[in-house]
Write a protein that holds these residues in place. Structure first.
Motif, PDB file in Angstrom:
ATOM      1  N   ARG A  73      -7.063  25.742  -2.012  1.00 46.07           N
ATOM      2  CA  ARG A  73      -7.265  27.197  -2.000  1.00 46.07           C
ATOM      3  C   ARG A  73      -6.824  27.722  -0.638  1.00 46.07           C
ATOM      4  O   ARG A  73      -7.553  27.621   0.339  1.00 46.07           O
ATOM      5  CB  ARG A  73      -8.721  27.538  -2.301  1.00 46.07           C
ATOM      6  N   VAL A  74      -5.618  28.253  -0.621  1.00 45.54           N
ATOM      7  CA  VAL A  74      -4.961  28.593   0.646  1.00 45.54           C
ATOM      8  C   VAL A  74      -4.356  29.983   0.580  1.00 45.54           C
ATOM      9  O   VAL A  74      -3.751  30.348  -0.427  1.00 45.54           O
ATOM     10  CB  VAL A  74      -3.831  27.577   0.948  1.00 45.54           C
ATOM     11  N   LEU A  75      -4.515  30.765   1.642  1.00 46.95           N
ATOM     12  CA  LEU A  75      -3.685  31.948   1.845  1.00 46.95           C
ATOM     13  C   LEU A  75      -2.629  31.571   2.888  1.00 46.95           C
ATOM     14  O   LEU A  75      -2.964  31.161   4.005  1.00 46.95           O
ATOM     15  CB  LEU A  75      -4.519  33.140   2.307  1.00 46.95           C
ATOM     16  N   MET A  97      -4.226  29.193   5.695  1.00 44.68           N
ATOM     17  CA  MET A  97      -5.670  29.110   5.937  1.00 44.68           C
ATOM     18  C   MET A  97      -6.312  28.628   4.645  1.00 44.68           C
ATOM     19  O   MET A  97      -6.161  29.260   3.592  1.00 44.68           O
ATOM     20  CB  MET A  97      -6.249  30.474   6.320  1.00 44.68           C
ATOM     21  N   GLN A  98      -7.013  27.504   4.732  1.00 42.12           N
ATOM     22  CA  GLN A  98      -7.585  26.873   3.538  1.00 42.12           C
ATOM     23  C   GLN A  98      -9.098  27.000   3.540  1.00 42.12           C
ATOM     24  O   GLN A  98      -9.742  26.809   4.568  1.00 42.12           O
ATOM     25  CB  GLN A  98      -7.173  25.403   3.490  1.00 42.12           C
ATOM     26  N   LEU A  99      -9.640  27.339   2.354  1.00 46.74           N
ATOM     27  CA  LEU A  99     -11.092  27.501   2.191  1.00 46.74           C
ATOM     28  C   LEU A  99     -11.632  26.423   1.265  1.00 46.74           C
ATOM     29  O   LEU A  99     -11.109  26.217   0.162  1.00 46.74           O
ATOM     30  CB  LEU A  99     -11.390  28.885   1.590  1.00 46.74           C
ATOM     31  N   SER A 108      -7.276  13.969  -4.392  1.00 46.57           N
ATOM     32  CA  SER A 108      -6.401  13.125  -3.574  1.00 46.57           C
ATOM     33  C   SER A 108      -4.943  13.239  -4.006  1.00 46.57           C
ATOM     34  O   SER A 108      -4.632  13.270  -5.190  1.00 46.57           O
ATOM     35  CB  SER A 108      -6.865  11.672  -3.703  1.00 46.57           C
ATOM     36  N   HIS A 109      -4.083  13.326  -3.019  1.00 46.13           N
ATOM     37  CA  HIS A 109      -2.643  13.242  -3.286  1.00 46.13           C
ATOM     38  C   HIS A 109      -1.933  12.800  -2.010  1.00 46.13           C
ATOM     39  O   HIS A 109      -2.527  12.736  -0.946  1.00 46.13           O
ATOM     40  CB  HIS A 109      -2.088  14.573  -3.832  1.00 46.13           C
ATOM     41  N   ARG A 110      -0.671  12.468  -2.177  1.00 41.67           N
ATOM     42  CA  ARG A 110       0.151  12.216  -0.995  1.00 41.67           C
ATOM     43  C   ARG A 110       1.500  12.853  -1.217  1.00 41.67           C
ATOM     44  O   ARG A 110       1.958  13.014  -2.351  1.00 41.67           O
ATOM     45  CB  ARG A 110       0.270  10.719  -0.695  1.00 41.67           C
ATOM     46  N   HIS A 111       2.125  13.271  -0.125  1.00 46.42           N
ATOM     47  CA  HIS A 111       3.403  13.961  -0.254  1.00 46.42           C
ATOM     48  C   HIS A 111       4.291  13.681   0.946  1.00 46.42           C
ATOM     49  O   HIS A 111       3.834  13.168   1.975  1.00 46.42           O
ATOM     50  CB  HIS A 111       3.209  15.465  -0.480  1.00 46.42           C
ATOM     51  N   THR A 112       5.556  14.067   0.800  1.00 46.61           N
ATOM     52  CA  THR A 112       6.526  13.782   1.863  1.00 46.61           C
ATOM     53  C   THR A 112       6.366  14.680   3.085  1.00 46.61           C
ATOM     54  O   THR A 112       6.553  14.205   4.206  1.00 46.61           O
ATOM     55  CB  THR A 112       7.965  13.854   1.321  1.00 46.61           C
ATOM     56  N   VAL A 116      -0.997  18.838   9.385  1.00 40.43           N
ATOM     57  CA  VAL A 116      -2.190  18.696  10.228  1.00 40.43           C
ATOM     58  C   VAL A 116      -3.153  19.809   9.856  1.00 40.43           C
ATOM     59  O   VAL A 116      -2.748  20.836   9.323  1.00 40.43           O
ATOM     60  CB  VAL A 116      -1.899  18.772  11.755  1.00 40.43           C
ATOM     61  N   ARG A 117      -4.432  19.568  10.132  1.00 46.12           N
ATOM     62  CA  ARG A 117      -5.476  20.592   9.954  1.00 46.12           C
ATOM     63  C   ARG A 117      -6.070  20.890  11.312  1.00 46.12           C
ATOM     64  O   ARG A 117      -6.404  19.967  12.058  1.00 46.12           O
ATOM     65  CB  ARG A 117      -6.615  20.104   9.065  1.00 46.12           C
ATOM     66  N   MET A 118      -6.229  22.189  11.605  1.00 45.49           N
ATOM     67  CA  MET A 118      -6.976  22.627  12.779  1.00 45.49           C
ATOM     68  C   MET A 118      -8.206  23.334  12.228  1.00 45.49           C
ATOM     69  O   MET A 118      -8.095  24.375  11.574  1.00 45.49           O
ATOM     70  CB  MET A 118      -6.100  23.558  13.620  1.00 45.49           C
ATOM     71  N   LEU A 163      -6.934  25.690   9.416  1.00 45.78           N
ATOM     72  CA  LEU A 163      -5.524  26.085   9.453  1.00 45.78           C
ATOM     73  C   LEU A 163      -4.682  24.856   9.149  1.00 45.78           C
ATOM     74  O   LEU A 163      -4.804  23.829   9.815  1.00 45.78           O
ATOM     75  CB  LEU A 163      -5.187  26.626  10.854  1.00 45.78           C
ATOM     76  N   ASP A 164      -3.843  24.952   8.116  1.00 46.31           N
ATOM     77  CA  ASP A 164      -2.902  23.879   7.800  1.00 46.31           C
ATOM     78  C   ASP A 164      -1.568  24.179   8.478  1.00 46.31           C
ATOM     79  O   ASP A 164      -1.076  25.309   8.396  1.00 46.31           O
ATOM     80  CB  ASP A 164      -2.625  23.820   6.290  1.00 46.31           C
ATOM     81  N   VAL A 165      -0.985  23.186   9.134  1.00 44.10           N
ATOM     82  CA  VAL A 165       0.371  23.321   9.685  1.00 44.10           C
ATOM     83  C   VAL A 165       1.213  22.196   9.082  1.00 44.10           C
ATOM     84  O   VAL A 165       0.882  21.016   9.253  1.00 44.10           O
ATOM     85  CB  VAL A 165       0.382  23.224  11.229  1.00 44.10           C
TER      86      VAL A 165
HETATM   87  C1  1HN Z   1      -1.371  20.309   1.008  1.00 47.21           C
HETATM   88  O1  1HN Z   1      -1.279  19.073   0.531  1.00 47.21           O
HETATM   89  C2  1HN Z   1      -2.555  20.745   1.579  1.00 47.21           C
HETATM   90  O2  1HN Z   1      -3.647  18.664   1.321  1.00 47.21           O
HETATM   91  C3  1HN Z   1      -2.625  22.027   2.090  1.00 47.21           C
HETATM   92  O3  1HN Z   1      -4.801  20.329   2.007  1.00 47.21           O
HETATM   93  C4  1HN Z   1      -1.561  22.878   2.041  1.00 47.21           C
HETATM   94  C5  1HN Z   1       0.712  23.319   1.389  1.00 47.21           C
HETATM   95  C6  1HN Z   1       1.861  22.929   0.816  1.00 47.21           C
HETATM   96  C7  1HN Z   1       2.000  21.668   0.317  1.00 47.21           C
HETATM   97  C8  1HN Z   1       0.953  20.780   0.374  1.00 47.21           C
HETATM   98  C9  1HN Z   1      -3.750  19.845   1.644  1.00 47.21           C
HETATM   99  C10 1HN Z   1      -0.368  22.460   1.460  1.00 47.21           C
HETATM  100  C11 1HN Z   1      -0.262  21.173   0.944  1.00 47.21           C
END
Ligand code: 1HN
Length: 347
Positions: A73-75, A97-99, A108-112, A116-118, A163-165
């Motif tokens: 859940r991200v804006l 910004m994730q709530l 759970s997932h993984r991606h290429t 980072v999370r602040m 905050l996701d970067v």
């Molecule tokens: C993602 O995997 C996360 O894991 C957050 O929290 C934002 C935005 C684009 C693609 C993958 C997460 C993301 C994301």
């Protein structure tokens, strides 16, 4: 002055049509656009996202969309210079910004792309990265590097925001962005931030070798803050007080594409950063700061975020007369350095 080049309209219509039919394009009408003299064209605009304006909208998203319908859940903090639908803060950086609400779980997932999370607000959430459960506290930096399993949970009783970067825009541009969904991870009793508690003291793999490409996943803010205060106490008045988040095993940047830093601005300090090729993001962790870039002037309150295009000088000012301010910075330096296009101008 560069000589003016021929335009597309200067060419006969039937010639242009034949070129188009053969999937051919004349370079000269577009040469100045792709290769402007001396300074690159930049879509990235200076933009400020105030947390006070963003937060109620994020909380509303919490009411409107259950986590099962969002996964994350991200804006997204989208730079209008790139077009909002592109979801880019700069050429290579994505910000969101994730709530996460109490009791929720983001699977759970993984991606290429690297992330980072602040951590911005709230207590009790955690991110499990490759089996390592990382507590999320205000100001902590948590890595979820390329290819590593990660999921988020929340055992607290108030909303948690971070905050996701990500380097998503670049990885997507390379046609290399994809995700693999997974099952809930088994948690292992490992904590990189304990193993790498002190610089200068490295764990010796006498009996077992870990071979982890990312030995440190969580950088607790309490430790980073203390390190900055120590540095400030031991350096002179005008020096910049900054630390880089690094891989403790190699000393290299924590991730391959984006760079991450924490900066202390002394009481009343003004810091003039030279124009450098990479774009930058500034997120205020604590205090009050002004960011001046490309004719714009932003006043950052805690949890505010702004971005600055590359090739522009940036001036940072601590608006607190009697307390330090702390800024988290993300930029595209590791990428520029690896590609050989990193520049500092007039520094
Ligand atoms: C993602 O995997 C996360 O894991 C957050 O929290 C934002 C935005 C684009 C693609 C993958 C997460 C993301 C994301």
């Amino acid at each position: 002055m560069e000589p003016e080049l021929g335009r597309l309209e200067d060419l006969p219509a039937d010639y242009r049509e034949t070129l188009t039919a053969r999937h051919l394009v004349p370079l000269w009408p577009s040469l100045r656009a792709v290769l402007p003299p001396h300074v690159p064209a930049r879509r990235t605009q200076p933009v400020h996202w105030a947390y006070a304006a963003l937060r109620p909208l994020l909380m509303r998203a919490g009411e409107l969309t259950p986590i099962e319908k969002a996964e994350r859940r991200v804006l997204v903090l989208a730079n209008p210079g790139h077009g909002l639908e592109k979801m880019q803060a700069s050429a290579a950086m994505y910000l969101g910004m994730q709530l996460l609400l109490p009791g929720e779980w983001a699977p759970s997932h993984r991606h290429t792309p690297n992330a980072v999370r602040m951590v911005v607000e709230g207590e009790g959430a955690w991110t499990t990265v490759e089996g390592e459960k990382c507590l999320m506290q205000r100001g902590d930096l948590i890595l979820t590097p390329t290819g590593l399993w990660h999921e988020h949970g929340h055992d607290g009783d108030a909303p948690v925001v971070w905050l996701d970067v990500l380097d998503l825009p670049l990885v997507y541009y390379m046609e290399a962005s994809y995700v693999v969904p997974g099952a809930r991870q088994a948690v292992r009793p490992e904590h990189g931030e304990h193993r790498w508690r002190r610089a200068g003291i490295a764990p010796s793999p006498v009996f077992t070798r870990s071979d982890k490409p990312f030995p440190l996943l969580r950088y607790p803010w309490a430790e980073v803050r203390e390190a900055l205060l120590q540095l400030a106490a031991e350096s002179s008045g005008d020096e910049a007080v900054q630390v880089t988040y690094v891989n403790p095993e190699t000393g290299a940047d924590a991730q391959a594409i984006l760079g991450f830093y924490a900066l202390l601005l002394r009481p009343g300090q003004t810091l003039a950063l030279p124009a450098r090729s990479p774009a930058q993001v500034f997120h205020l962790i604590e205090g009050s700061a002004r960011v001046e870039v490309a004719g714009q002037r932003f006043t950052l309150a805690p949890a505010d975020t702004c971005c600055a295009p590359g090739f522009e000088p940036v001036t940072l000012t601590n608006l607190h007369p009697d307390a330090p301010s702390f800024v988290f910075i993300a930029d595209e330096s590791p990428l520029h350095r690896k590609l050989g296009v990193y520049e500092v101008r007039g520094g």
